[in-house]
Design a protein around this motif. Sequence first.
Motif, PDB file in Angstrom:
ATOM      1  N   UNK A  89       0.164 -16.068 -19.446  1.00  0.00           N
ATOM      2  CA  UNK A  89       1.505 -16.091 -18.863  1.00  0.00           C
ATOM      3  C   UNK A  89       1.506 -15.743 -17.378  1.00  0.00           C
ATOM      4  N   UNK A  90       0.521 -14.942 -16.955  1.00  0.00           N
ATOM      5  CA  UNK A  90       0.573 -14.430 -15.589  1.00  0.00           C
ATOM      6  C   UNK A  90      -0.824 -14.028 -15.151  1.00  0.00           C
ATOM      7  N   UNK A  91      -1.104 -14.173 -13.862  1.00  0.00           N
ATOM      8  CA  UNK A  91      -2.367 -13.730 -13.269  1.00  0.00           C
ATOM      9  C   UNK A  91      -2.040 -13.002 -11.981  1.00  0.00           C
ATOM     10  N   UNK A  92      -2.521 -11.778 -11.859  1.00  0.00           N
ATOM     11  CA  UNK A  92      -2.304 -10.997 -10.644  1.00  0.00           C
ATOM     12  C   UNK A  92      -3.615 -10.342 -10.227  1.00  0.00           C
ATOM     13  N   UNK A  93      -3.821 -10.286  -8.921  1.00  0.00           N
ATOM     14  CA  UNK A  93      -5.011  -9.619  -8.390  1.00  0.00           C
ATOM     15  C   UNK A  93      -4.597  -8.705  -7.253  1.00  0.00           C
ATOM     16  N   UNK A  94      -5.050  -7.476  -7.304  1.00  0.00           N
ATOM     17  CA  UNK A  94      -4.762  -6.508  -6.251  1.00  0.00           C
ATOM     18  C   UNK A  94      -6.050  -5.813  -5.825  1.00  0.00           C
ATOM     19  N   UNK A  95      -6.009  -5.248  -4.629  1.00  0.00           N
ATOM     20  CA  UNK A  95      -7.106  -4.423  -4.127  1.00  0.00           C
ATOM     21  C   UNK A  95      -6.500  -3.109  -3.654  1.00  0.00           C
ATOM     22  N   UNK A  96      -7.115  -2.002  -4.064  1.00  0.00           N
ATOM     23  CA  UNK A  96      -6.644  -0.685  -3.628  1.00  0.00           C
ATOM     24  C   UNK A  96      -7.693  -0.056  -2.730  1.00  0.00           C
ATOM     25  N   UNK A  97      -7.243   0.412  -1.566  1.00  0.00           N
ATOM     26  CA  UNK A  97      -8.131   1.050  -0.593  1.00  0.00           C
ATOM     27  C   UNK A  97      -7.474   2.329  -0.107  1.00  0.00           C
ATOM     28  N   UNK A  98      -8.295   3.267   0.349  1.00  0.00           N
ATOM     29  CA  UNK A  98      -7.782   4.499   0.950  1.00  0.00           C
ATOM     30  C   UNK A  98      -8.373   4.661   2.346  1.00  0.00           C
ATOM     31  N   UNK A  99      -7.503   4.640   3.347  1.00  0.00           N
ATOM     32  CA  UNK A  99      -7.924   4.799   4.740  1.00  0.00           C
ATOM     33  C   UNK A  99      -7.788   6.267   5.137  1.00  0.00           C
ATOM     34  N   UNK A 100      -8.864   6.834   5.657  1.00  0.00           N
ATOM     35  CA  UNK A 100      -8.874   8.260   6.007  1.00  0.00           C
ATOM     36  C   UNK A 100      -8.454   8.526   7.440  1.00  0.00           C
ATOM     37  N   UNK A 101      -8.499   7.512   8.291  1.00  0.00           N
ATOM     38  CA  UNK A 101      -8.184   7.726   9.700  1.00  0.00           C
ATOM     39  C   UNK A 101      -6.725   7.395   9.998  1.00  0.00           C
ATOM     40  N   UNK A 102      -6.187   8.090  11.010  1.00  0.00           N
ATOM     41  CA  UNK A 102      -4.855   7.768  11.529  1.00  0.00           C
ATOM     42  C   UNK A 102      -5.013   7.080  12.873  1.00  0.00           C
ATOM     43  N   UNK A 103      -5.884   6.075  12.921  1.00  0.00           N
ATOM     44  CA  UNK A 103      -6.076   5.329  14.161  1.00  0.00           C
ATOM     45  C   UNK A 103      -5.035   4.206  14.248  1.00  0.00           C
ATOM     46  N   UNK A 104      -4.829   3.601  15.421  1.00  0.00           N
ATOM     47  CA  UNK A 104      -3.783   2.588  15.567  1.00  0.00           C
ATOM     48  C   UNK A 104      -3.914   1.411  14.607  1.00  0.00           C
ATOM     49  N   UNK A 105      -5.151   0.979  14.315  1.00  0.00           N
ATOM     50  CA  UNK A 105      -5.337  -0.149  13.402  1.00  0.00           C
ATOM     51  C   UNK A 105      -4.815   0.189  12.014  1.00  0.00           C
ATOM     52  N   UNK A 106      -5.195   1.363  11.498  1.00  0.00           N
ATOM     53  CA  UNK A 106      -4.731   1.785  10.177  1.00  0.00           C
ATOM     54  C   UNK A 106      -3.209   1.935  10.165  1.00  0.00           C
ATOM     55  N   UNK A 107      -2.665   2.580  11.187  1.00  0.00           N
ATOM     56  CA  UNK A 107      -1.220   2.819  11.226  1.00  0.00           C
ATOM     57  C   UNK A 107      -0.440   1.512  11.272  1.00  0.00           C
ATOM     58  N   UNK A 108      -0.970   0.505  11.952  1.00  0.00           N
ATOM     59  CA  UNK A 108      -0.284  -0.792  11.994  1.00  0.00           C
ATOM     60  C   UNK A 108      -0.355  -1.495  10.643  1.00  0.00           C
ATOM     61  N   UNK A 146      -0.364   0.164   7.791  1.00  0.00           N
ATOM     62  CA  UNK A 146       0.501   0.945   6.896  1.00  0.00           C
ATOM     63  C   UNK A 146       1.980   0.761   7.225  1.00  0.00           C
ATOM     64  N   UNK A 147       2.325   0.730   8.517  1.00  0.00           N
ATOM     65  CA  UNK A 147       3.732   0.752   8.916  1.00  0.00           C
ATOM     66  C   UNK A 147       4.218  -0.551   9.556  1.00  0.00           C
ATOM     67  N   UNK A 148       3.319  -1.472   9.841  1.00  0.00           N
ATOM     68  CA  UNK A 148       3.703  -2.725  10.481  1.00  0.00           C
ATOM     69  C   UNK A 148       3.264  -2.776  11.927  1.00  0.00           C
ATOM     70  N   UNK A 149       2.782  -3.936  12.342  1.00  0.00           N
ATOM     71  CA  UNK A 149       2.239  -4.095  13.692  1.00  0.00           C
ATOM     72  C   UNK A 149       3.263  -3.731  14.758  1.00  0.00           C
ATOM     73  N   UNK A 171     -11.645  -4.386   6.699  1.00  0.00           N
ATOM     74  CA  UNK A 171     -11.188  -5.065   7.913  1.00  0.00           C
ATOM     75  C   UNK A 171      -9.897  -5.829   7.610  1.00  0.00           C
ATOM     76  N   UNK A 172      -9.057  -5.970   8.612  1.00  0.00           N
ATOM     77  CA  UNK A 172      -7.822  -6.724   8.455  1.00  0.00           C
ATOM     78  C   UNK A 172      -7.473  -7.464   9.718  1.00  0.00           C
ATOM     79  N   UNK A 173      -6.808  -8.610   9.564  1.00  0.00           N
ATOM     80  CA  UNK A 173      -6.415  -9.398  10.716  1.00  0.00           C
ATOM     81  C   UNK A 173      -5.278 -10.331  10.377  1.00  0.00           C
ATOM     82  N   UNK A 174      -4.687 -10.963  11.377  1.00  0.00           N
ATOM     83  CA  UNK A 174      -3.537 -11.843  11.147  1.00  0.00           C
ATOM     84  C   UNK A 174      -3.924 -13.094  10.367  1.00  0.00           C
ATOM     85  N   UNK A 175      -2.935 -13.685   9.693  1.00  0.00           N
ATOM     86  CA  UNK A 175      -3.172 -14.958   9.016  1.00  0.00           C
ATOM     87  C   UNK A 175      -3.641 -15.990  10.036  1.00  0.00           C
TER      88      UNK A 175
END
Length: 218
Positions: free
Chosen positions: A75-94, A96-99, A20-24
């Motif tokens: 010296x440094x701390x980094x945390x990332x999350x990798x996900x793969x979205x299978x759908x090309x629905x508007x939520x995913x596209x926004x 990937x490419x920006x709202x 899930x994703x949403x605005x700050x």
Amino acid sequence: MADSKNVWAAGRSSDDEAFFGGPLGTLLPTDAIDALDPNLKPHGWMGDDGFVNNIARDVTKAEDFGGDVIKATQDNYEETIQVTCCESNPTVLRTVFGVDNVDVTFSGGHRKISIRHDSAPLPRQSYVVRVVDGVKTRMLVVPEGQVTEVGEITWLSSELVQYTLTIDCFKPAAGSHPENPKGVNEYIDEPDVSGKFLVTVGAASAGTFTLTFGGRET
């Protein structure tokens, strides 16, 4: 003592949604079984690579004159999350490419999507990963993250058109998330295995009751 009940394999919840994703500023969960704010939009089916949470600590090791390591400084701390979205629905596209780069219209019984590819950095958002293992629920909450990498997008009849995203996790603004002012939260909810439970029956004073726990009913 070793206990296999503490071993996890991540699966989908009953609604088939896991990312899930949403605005700050979106209200974020503080418990693995909290209901999610409607502004946290589900992204649909996810790839078979699952979710990869990478925690990297870069350290410098200091040695004495005899070659023994006597100190390790971070010296440094980094945390990332990798996900793969299978759908090309508007939520995913926004995501990937920006709202502002995805427009959706409906005409003559068709949904029409227009996507603009540009070089502008993608905005920071809040993200949630939710998985289950039987009656156990686990949640990863990113108060402030940004998609910094999009993997190769393959258009081929024998493969899915899907989007593999790397999300960098940042320290949120001071005071915006007091439950974890430094970054990512992880929550786990699982049945109490002690065998003792407290059941409260509200204001009822009589009647017949049944209890359901872990899919079983008394």
